[in-house]
Design a protein around this motif. Sequence first.
Motif, PDB file in Angstrom:
ATOM      1  N   GLU A 239      40.027  49.446  57.144  1.00  0.00           N
ATOM      2  CA  GLU A 239      39.019  49.522  56.086  1.00  0.00           C
ATOM      3  C   GLU A 239      38.587  48.123  55.653  1.00  0.00           C
ATOM      4  O   GLU A 239      37.428  47.915  55.266  1.00  0.00           O
ATOM      5  CB  GLU A 239      39.568  50.304  54.893  1.00  0.00           C
ATOM      6  CG  GLU A 239      38.531  50.735  53.882  1.00  0.00           C
ATOM      7  CD  GLU A 239      37.573  51.787  54.400  1.00  0.00           C
ATOM      8  OE1 GLU A 239      36.484  51.947  53.815  1.00  0.00           O
ATOM      9  OE2 GLU A 239      37.906  52.452  55.400  1.00  0.00           O
ATOM     10  N   PHE A 240      39.501  47.175  55.736  1.00  0.00           N
ATOM     11  CA  PHE A 240      39.161  45.787  55.421  1.00  0.00           C
ATOM     12  C   PHE A 240      38.054  45.272  56.334  1.00  0.00           C
ATOM     13  O   PHE A 240      37.110  44.614  55.878  1.00  0.00           O
ATOM     14  CB  PHE A 240      40.405  44.912  55.538  1.00  0.00           C
ATOM     15  CG  PHE A 240      40.119  43.437  55.634  1.00  0.00           C
ATOM     16  CD1 PHE A 240      39.640  42.741  54.531  1.00  0.00           C
ATOM     17  CD2 PHE A 240      40.310  42.758  56.824  1.00  0.00           C
ATOM     18  CE1 PHE A 240      39.368  41.380  54.615  1.00  0.00           C
ATOM     19  CE2 PHE A 240      40.039  41.403  56.920  1.00  0.00           C
ATOM     20  CZ  PHE A 240      39.565  40.712  55.811  1.00  0.00           C
ATOM     21  N   GLU A 241      38.151  45.569  57.634  1.00  0.00           N
ATOM     22  CA  GLU A 241      37.123  45.127  58.574  1.00  0.00           C
ATOM     23  C   GLU A 241      35.766  45.749  58.237  1.00  0.00           C
ATOM     24  O   GLU A 241      34.725  45.091  58.284  1.00  0.00           O
ATOM     25  CB  GLU A 241      37.533  45.468  60.003  1.00  0.00           C
ATOM     26  CG  GLU A 241      38.725  44.676  60.516  1.00  0.00           C
ATOM     27  CD  GLU A 241      38.443  43.184  60.599  1.00  0.00           C
ATOM     28  OE1 GLU A 241      37.255  42.796  60.727  1.00  0.00           O
ATOM     29  OE2 GLU A 241      39.407  42.390  60.519  1.00  0.00           O
ATOM     30  N   LYS A 242      35.779  47.051  57.880  1.00  0.00           N
ATOM     31  CA  LYS A 242      34.525  47.726  57.517  1.00  0.00           C
ATOM     32  C   LYS A 242      33.919  47.101  56.259  1.00  0.00           C
ATOM     33  O   LYS A 242      32.712  46.857  56.191  1.00  0.00           O
ATOM     34  CB  LYS A 242      34.777  49.214  57.278  1.00  0.00           C
ATOM     35  CG  LYS A 242      35.192  50.002  58.510  1.00  0.00           C
ATOM     36  CD  LYS A 242      35.430  51.458  58.138  1.00  0.00           C
ATOM     37  CE  LYS A 242      35.948  52.255  59.327  1.00  0.00           C
ATOM     38  NZ  LYS A 242      36.241  53.663  58.953  1.00  0.00           N
ATOM     39  N   LEU A 243      34.763  46.828  55.272  1.00  0.00           N
ATOM     40  CA  LEU A 243      34.271  46.261  54.021  1.00  0.00           C
ATOM     41  C   LEU A 243      33.730  44.848  54.239  1.00  0.00           C
ATOM     42  O   LEU A 243      32.725  44.462  53.644  1.00  0.00           O
ATOM     43  CB  LEU A 243      35.374  46.231  52.971  1.00  0.00           C
ATOM     44  CG  LEU A 243      35.704  47.528  52.244  1.00  0.00           C
ATOM     45  CD1 LEU A 243      36.654  47.255  51.097  1.00  0.00           C
ATOM     46  CD2 LEU A 243      34.453  48.195  51.717  1.00  0.00           C
ATOM     47  N   VAL A 258      36.404  38.937  50.020  1.00  0.00           N
ATOM     48  CA  VAL A 258      37.088  40.155  50.455  1.00  0.00           C
ATOM     49  C   VAL A 258      38.311  39.756  51.273  1.00  0.00           C
ATOM     50  O   VAL A 258      38.196  39.077  52.293  1.00  0.00           O
ATOM     51  CB  VAL A 258      36.153  41.045  51.288  1.00  0.00           C
ATOM     52  CG1 VAL A 258      36.879  42.315  51.725  1.00  0.00           C
ATOM     53  CG2 VAL A 258      34.902  41.395  50.490  1.00  0.00           C
ATOM     54  N   GLU A 259      39.507  40.155  50.799  1.00  0.00           N
ATOM     55  CA  GLU A 259      40.754  39.744  51.438  1.00  0.00           C
ATOM     56  C   GLU A 259      41.602  40.959  51.807  1.00  0.00           C
ATOM     57  O   GLU A 259      41.561  41.986  51.125  1.00  0.00           O
ATOM     58  CB  GLU A 259      41.564  38.846  50.488  1.00  0.00           C
ATOM     59  CG  GLU A 259      40.841  37.604  50.018  1.00  0.00           C
ATOM     60  CD  GLU A 259      41.666  36.816  49.007  1.00  0.00           C
ATOM     61  OE1 GLU A 259      42.830  37.222  48.762  1.00  0.00           O
ATOM     62  OE2 GLU A 259      41.156  35.824  48.465  1.00  0.00           O
ATOM     63  N   LEU A 260      42.378  40.809  52.882  1.00  0.00           N
ATOM     64  CA  LEU A 260      43.350  41.831  53.273  1.00  0.00           C
ATOM     65  C   LEU A 260      44.649  41.571  52.525  1.00  0.00           C
ATOM     66  O   LEU A 260      45.199  40.462  52.581  1.00  0.00           O
ATOM     67  CB  LEU A 260      43.583  41.802  54.780  1.00  0.00           C
ATOM     68  CG  LEU A 260      44.650  42.774  55.312  1.00  0.00           C
ATOM     69  CD1 LEU A 260      44.220  44.217  55.061  1.00  0.00           C
ATOM     70  CD2 LEU A 260      44.893  42.537  56.797  1.00  0.00           C
ATOM     71  N   TYR A 261      45.150  42.580  51.822  1.00  0.00           N
ATOM     72  CA  TYR A 261      46.408  42.441  51.090  1.00  0.00           C
ATOM     73  C   TYR A 261      47.563  42.850  51.996  1.00  0.00           C
ATOM     74  O   TYR A 261      47.569  43.948  52.557  1.00  0.00           O
ATOM     75  CB  TYR A 261      46.385  43.317  49.841  1.00  0.00           C
ATOM     76  CG  TYR A 261      47.702  43.348  49.101  1.00  0.00           C
ATOM     77  CD1 TYR A 261      48.100  42.264  48.330  1.00  0.00           C
ATOM     78  CD2 TYR A 261      48.548  44.452  49.184  1.00  0.00           C
ATOM     79  CE1 TYR A 261      49.307  42.277  47.646  1.00  0.00           C
ATOM     80  CE2 TYR A 261      49.755  44.476  48.507  1.00  0.00           C
ATOM     81  CZ  TYR A 261      50.131  43.381  47.745  1.00  0.00           C
ATOM     82  OH  TYR A 261      51.332  43.394  47.082  1.00  0.00           O
ATOM     83  N   SER A 262      48.540  41.984  52.131  1.00  0.00           N
ATOM     84  CA  SER A 262      49.680  42.278  53.009  1.00  0.00           C
ATOM     85  C   SER A 262      51.007  42.057  52.281  1.00  0.00           C
ATOM     86  O   SER A 262      52.030  41.809  52.916  1.00  0.00           O
ATOM     87  CB  SER A 262      49.618  41.392  54.259  1.00  0.00           C
ATOM     88  OG  SER A 262      49.544  40.013  53.910  1.00  0.00           O
ATOM     89  N   GLY A 263      50.992  42.129  50.978  1.00  0.00           N
ATOM     90  CA  GLY A 263      52.220  41.939  50.206  1.00  0.00           C
ATOM     91  C   GLY A 263      53.205  43.061  50.417  1.00  0.00           C
ATOM     92  O   GLY A 263      52.864  44.153  50.887  1.00  0.00           O
ATOM     93  N   SER A 264      54.456  42.824  50.052  1.00  0.00           N
ATOM     94  CA  SER A 264      55.501  43.837  50.240  1.00  0.00           C
ATOM     95  C   SER A 264      55.405  44.959  49.209  1.00  0.00           C
ATOM     96  O   SER A 264      55.720  46.112  49.498  1.00  0.00           O
ATOM     97  CB  SER A 264      56.884  43.178  50.160  1.00  0.00           C
ATOM     98  OG  SER A 264      57.035  42.503  48.911  1.00  0.00           O
TER      99      SER A 264
END
Length: 490
Positions: A239-243, A258-264
């Motif tokens: 969805e990040f790529e689409k956004l 627009v950032e991808l969140y990868s937190g734990s």
Amino acid sequence: MSTEILVNIGPQETRVALVEGAAAQEIHVQRASRHGLVGNIYKGRVQRVLPGMQAAFVEVGLERTAFLHVADMLAGPAGAPGDAPPPQPPIGQLLREGQDVLVQILKDPLGSKGARLSTLLSIPSRYLVLLPFEPHSGVSARIEDELERNRLKDIVARAQQRLCPQFGVIARTAAEGADEEALVRDLEFLLRLWASVSAMARTAAPGTMVHGDLPLSMRILRDLLGTDVERVRIDNAAEFEKLREFAREFVPHAAGRVELYSGSAPIFDLFGVEDDIERALTRKVDLKSGGHLVIDQTEAMTTIDVNTGAFTGHRNLEETILKTNLEASQAIARQLRLRNLGGIIILDFIDMRNDDHRAQVLRSLEKELKRDSARTQVYDFSPLGLVEMTRKRTRESLGHILCEPCATCEGRGSVKTVETVCHEIAREVQRAARQFEAKAFLVLAAPNVVQRLAENQPLGLAELEAQLNRPIRTQAEPAYHQENFDVVPL
């Protein structure tokens, strides 16, 4: 004040939180089984025309027929500014049963009410709104700078006259600061989109959707990604790529935010958004001072009561009341956005005798509401000391989306007391004794009710057995809730 947008993507649900100053201010939820309908355009068919209501019911393919009022239809040109609106023509002159009509959803179905429709279609993009049936131009009232308003008016008027003189064009709040090239490009996109919608509407069967609004995550970028938003974080790579592609095309200056969140930790655990959602489903809202709000939502209106609670202040009663009401006004504005409460809202502030204090509270409330994207109208204190206000309602409230009526109380918010149920059982046994030639009676009820019946009190069964001269047995049924019982003749 820092502002972020958090997007949580689940298997069948998308949630978006607008966070301002490290606190959630708005929550948007879209589920695969329950899409919002506002903004969708349908080819409908008129089922019934109601002259007495100046309205019609239109079949658009939803579970319930939708409602179209004459005020939401093309009713001729408006008068000059300041003039009284022209009289509405009879609905029978505009519609007939069986007629096909192109309509747009103004309000989602709410409770037992069907969707609200309009034939005054509007198609939004990033900067502009296209009005296919209203040939006038304008600028959002939320843009207050007069020089910027005049600049946008000139650009929009030139583009409208050159590209679509028969249509209307409105510059949205997001258009503030946009250059002429971006606005013209936006209008050209809207015209291509309208041509596609028109072509589909000509051949579509009645009850067909001919244009749907964007998915929630993209719609939020279009509507909320202003210059004050520092970043948008999303927790799903696909969805990040689409956004990001959507942002590059429609809001290129903000695509880098627009950032991808990868937190734990789950993304909604940031800033305590999950906790805010839980608190937004309760009636009571605690204030930092020790006071609290009590919020009750009904079908007719929402009421908000302000209480001092444990707050006693340090000076005098008037100062204590003023401080609590000022804090409450800020909390109320936030709760209206967070819970998406709309329609008529009644605010019961703690009584203030000082007119200056009342004015301060109203100013504080109006100041906080300016940050709300929904249109609000606040009225002065009534003779009873209440503040009446309205907030535009289009989609269902957060509580209606996430909750359903209690199976025990059926939405009343209360259940009958054990004592009340015992009296009802006694009356039902007397009714059954007159109706049936039974040798005995068996009462099935919840355990706490049976226990109360067994006690040696006027509510007990010993006196009733003596009166009827027939034995009465009881049986506890754990599956029964407090109000349920059965009387069985034996």
